[in-house]
Scaffold this active site. Structure first.
Site, PDB file in Angstrom:
ATOM      1  CB  SER A 119      22.030  55.806  41.778  1.00  0.00           C
ATOM      2  OG  SER A 119      21.499  54.528  41.591  1.00  0.00           O
ATOM      3  CG  HIS A 140      25.563  58.575  43.788  1.00  0.00           C
ATOM      4  ND1 HIS A 140      24.768  59.399  43.037  1.00  0.00           N
ATOM      5  CD2 HIS A 140      25.671  57.420  43.065  1.00  0.00           C
ATOM      6  CE1 HIS A 140      24.412  58.777  41.920  1.00  0.00           C
ATOM      7  NE2 HIS A 140      24.942  57.587  41.919  1.00  0.00           N
ATOM      8  CD  GLU A 152      24.122  63.252  43.545  1.00  0.00           C
ATOM      9  OE1 GLU A 152      23.201  64.069  43.521  1.00  0.00           O
ATOM     10  OE2 GLU A 152      23.968  62.070  43.193  1.00  0.00           O
ATOM     11  CG  ASN A 190      20.728  59.089  39.180  1.00  0.00           C
ATOM     12  OD1 ASN A 190      21.066  59.115  37.998  1.00  0.00           O
ATOM     13  ND2 ASN A 190      21.400  58.410  40.082  1.00  0.00           N
TER      14      ASN A 190
END
Ligand code: CAA
Length: 283
Positions: A119, A140, A152, A190
């Protein structure tokens, strides 16, 4: 290249979800973990989540059985050697991930694409420890994997176009949407989500609100499906802290300083839902 078989490393929260959606979309899956108990638990979780989808009329009983039959489990990493695409979803610690890639690489066929579900850790740095940086990238998923629409895709500095296209095709076959992110700390999701969660912990730490008022404010005031503290418990407070540390170290800006209360909870072993205690008590 055409991808038919997927190796998934790590049978935790993310790994079992990845195995679930891959097998449901017709890929043969080899799920690996160092613990037989974790593999058994993952198989149980996948069965339960598939049954829930059957119950809601999203998956037929026949597809559920075919999906389960497409998932094999193994404690031996070399068993993933003949898969076409490997997704590493082990603990969010760089040394752990590097050690896994070092053990796996000698067993891989040359054309296998290697990816990490990290992440926040640098894809370029992880790739540089393998024999195939051009066939390495970030893949991801979001939690819960069977429900969340986004994946992602992160290219390292050396990732080639064929690798990106092959991964993009897999995301499309899952019925999910790919977002391309550059290889900088936290990528897109994130980089934005974790500072918000960290700020919610500061809001608690400074006594601006309590757990309930902070979560209710963001659910009713900003239309978030979960409050930030409930979401932190759901993701895992250790994962939240690890990502904040990557942002803090990688971007060298004090605005990413992890809240001391988040650190304290992790030190106490209060990691959220997975340990039955975090900002909420699940016991
Ligand atoms: N497997 C299969 N289906 C599942 C599931 C699972 N694990 N979890 C939930 N579902 C399904 C339910 O069956 C239900 O299906 P229907 O729409 O057909 O009814 C649907 O998802 C909604 O679930 P619930 O009714 O049980 O509960 P809910 O409406 O409260 O939704 C939620 C639960 C989807 C988790 C929602 O609260 C939500 O979207 N929360 C935010 C999640 C989020 O932000 N995730 C991203 C975290 S960040 C991340 O993952 C990146 C990282 O690197 C840290």
């Amino acid at each position: 290249m055409s991808i038919r078989t997927i190796g998934v490393i790590g049978a935790g929260q993310m790994g079992n979800g990845i195995a679930h959606v891959m097998a449901l979309s017709g890929y043969d899956v080899m799920l690996n973990d160092i613990s037989q108990q974790a593999l058994d638990k993952a198989t149980d979780t996948i069965s339960r989540n598939l049954a829930r989808q059957v119950g809601r009329g999203k998956v037929s009983e026949e597809d559920m059985n075919a999906t389960l039959a497409r998932i094999r489990t193994t404690m031996k990493l070399p068993d993933l050697g003949q898969t076409d695409l490997v997704i590493e979803a082990a603990t969010e610690r760089e040394t752990v991930k590097q050690a896994i890639f070092e053990d796996l690489v000698p067993h891989l066929k040359p054309e296998t694409i290697l990816t990490s579900n990290t992440s926040s850790i640098s894809i370029t740095r992880l790739a540089s420890r393998t024999d195939r940086p051009e066939r390495f990238m970030g893949f991801h998923f979001m939690n819960p994997v069977p429900v969340m629409q986004l994946v992602e895709l992160i290219r390292g500095i050396a990732t080639d176009d064929a690798t990106y296209k092959a991964c993009h095709e897999v995301v499309k076959n899952l019925g999910k949407t790919a977002a391309s992110a550059e290889d900088f700390p936290g990528f897109i999701v994130n980089r934005i989500l974790m500072p918000m969660i960290n700020e919610a912990v500061y809001t608690l730490y400074e006594g601006v609100g309590n757990v309930q008022s902070i979560d209710e404010s963001m659910k009713l005031g900003a239309n978030h499906p979960m409050g930030p503290l409930e979401l932190a418990d759901f993701i895992g407070l250790d994962t939240c802290l690890a990502i904040m540390n990557v942002l803090h170290d990688g971007l060298a800006d004090t605005k990413y300083r992890p809240c001391p209360l988040l650190t304290k909870y992790v030190e106490a072993g209060w990691l959220g839902r997975k340990t039955q205690r975090g900002f909420y008590d699940y016991r």
